[in-house]
Design a protein around this motif. Structure first.
Motif, short mmCIF file in Angstrom:
data_model
loop_
_atom_site.label_atom_id
_atom_site.label_comp_id
_atom_site.label_asym_id
_atom_site.label_seq_id
_atom_site.Cartn_x
_atom_site.Cartn_y
_atom_site.Cartn_z
N ALA A 8 0.79 4.07 -2.88
CA ALA A 8 0.65 5.47 -2.49
C ALA A 8 1.71 6.34 -3.16
O ALA A 8 1.40 7.37 -3.77
CB ALA A 8 0.75 5.60 -0.97
N LEU B 69 -8.33 1.35 -8.27
CA LEU B 69 -6.99 1.44 -8.86
C LEU B 69 -7.05 1.50 -10.38
O LEU B 69 -6.28 2.21 -11.02
CB LEU B 69 -6.12 0.27 -8.40
N SER C 67 -5.39 4.23 2.94
CA SER C 67 -6.49 3.46 2.37
C SER C 67 -5.93 2.26 1.63
O SER C 67 -4.85 2.32 1.05
CB SER C 67 -7.28 4.34 1.39
N SER C 68 -6.68 1.18 1.64
CA SER C 68 -6.33 0.00 0.84
C SER C 68 -7.34 -0.05 -0.30
O SER C 68 -8.42 -0.62 -0.18
CB SER C 68 -6.43 -1.26 1.70
N PRO C 69 -7.03 0.62 -1.44
CA PRO C 69 -8.00 0.76 -2.52
C PRO C 69 -8.32 -0.58 -3.18
O PRO C 69 -7.50 -1.48 -3.21
CB PRO C 69 -7.31 1.70 -3.50
N ILE D 87 -5.43 7.66 -0.45
CA ILE D 87 -4.59 6.62 -1.07
C ILE D 87 -3.14 7.08 -1.10
O ILE D 87 -2.22 6.33 -0.76
CB ILE D 87 -5.10 6.29 -2.49
N ASN E 221 -10.58 10.59 -1.64
CA ASN E 221 -10.12 9.20 -1.73
C ASN E 221 -8.70 9.13 -2.31
O ASN E 221 -7.86 8.38 -1.82
CB ASN E 221 -11.09 8.37 -2.58
N ASN F 140 0.82 -1.21 0.00
CA ASN F 140 0.00 0.00 0.00
C ASN F 140 0.86 1.26 0.00
O ASN F 140 0.49 2.26 -0.61
CB ASN F 140 -0.97 -0.01 1.18
#
Length: 196
Positions: free
Chosen positions: A8, A51, A44-46, A39, A35, A4
């Motif tokens: 990012a 993505l 956040s873990s999109p 990210i 959002n 992550n």
């Protein structure tokens, strides 16, 4: 590096390289400004769908968001050892993707995917500059793919080619995981293709 954190940094670097503000990328991608900011901060873990929207807005493939842009002093290696290949799990579906390709800048990228039983992932399929072509080769199991208006059932050994310019839905209808290889080829931008 945590996957992550890599995503990012990569989203932020690509946005900066294109000179996009958070608002500009939000408009281009359809992902909210807040959002994107979350990210980029690693907060956040999109999902795969988010993505993919960011990748389309940035004009890159989804696989590009997992690259490590920090080049070693000797330059990128043409070899990607299995221990160095980034692995990411989609928090929504649980599908696991491993970027197989070396960190060289290449028009070809390979991704190994393990897709859980009964799961589904949908991508919007916005047109991209540059143009991206994809082939999905089934290694094991069954997948149902809907590409635009066409539906396909892929079984072990089958291979499906498509352009990433329309909605695509991946679904594993079976009770066991499916595994497939994705090959992505990026064609350079050509104004004549846009007009033709």
């Amino acid at each position: 590096m945590d996957i992550n954190a890599r995503i990012a940094r990569r989203v932020h670097e690509l946005r900066d390289a294109r000179g996009y503000s958070l608002d500009a990328l939000a408009e281009r991608s359809g992902v909210s400004r807040s959002n994107i900011s979350l990210i980029e901060r690693g907060g956040s873990s999109p999902t795969a769908a988010v993505l993919d929207k960011l990748a389309a807005g940035l004009g890159v493939t989804l696989a590009s968001l997992f690259e490590d842009s920090r080049a070693p002093a000797a330059g990128p290696s043409p070899l990607a050892r299995v221990a160095e290949q980034p692995v990411w799990t989609d928090p929504a579906s649980g599908y696991i993707r491993r970027n197989l390709s070396p960190p060289l800048r290449s028009p070809l990228q390979l991704v190994d995917v393990i897709f859980p039983p009964g799961q589904r992932v949908a991508y919007d399929g916005a047109p991209r500059d540059p143009e991206v072509h994809q082939q999905v080769w089934m290694i094991d199991g069954v997948m149902e793919l809907t590409v635009g208006d066409a539906a396909w059932r892929l079984e072990s050994g089958d291979c499906l080619a498509m352009r990433l310019d329309r909605p695509i839905v991946y679904r594993n209808p079976s009770r066991k995981p499916a595994r497939y290889l994705v090959a992505l080829a990026t064609l350079p931008f050509s104004p004549s293709r846009r007009n033709g």
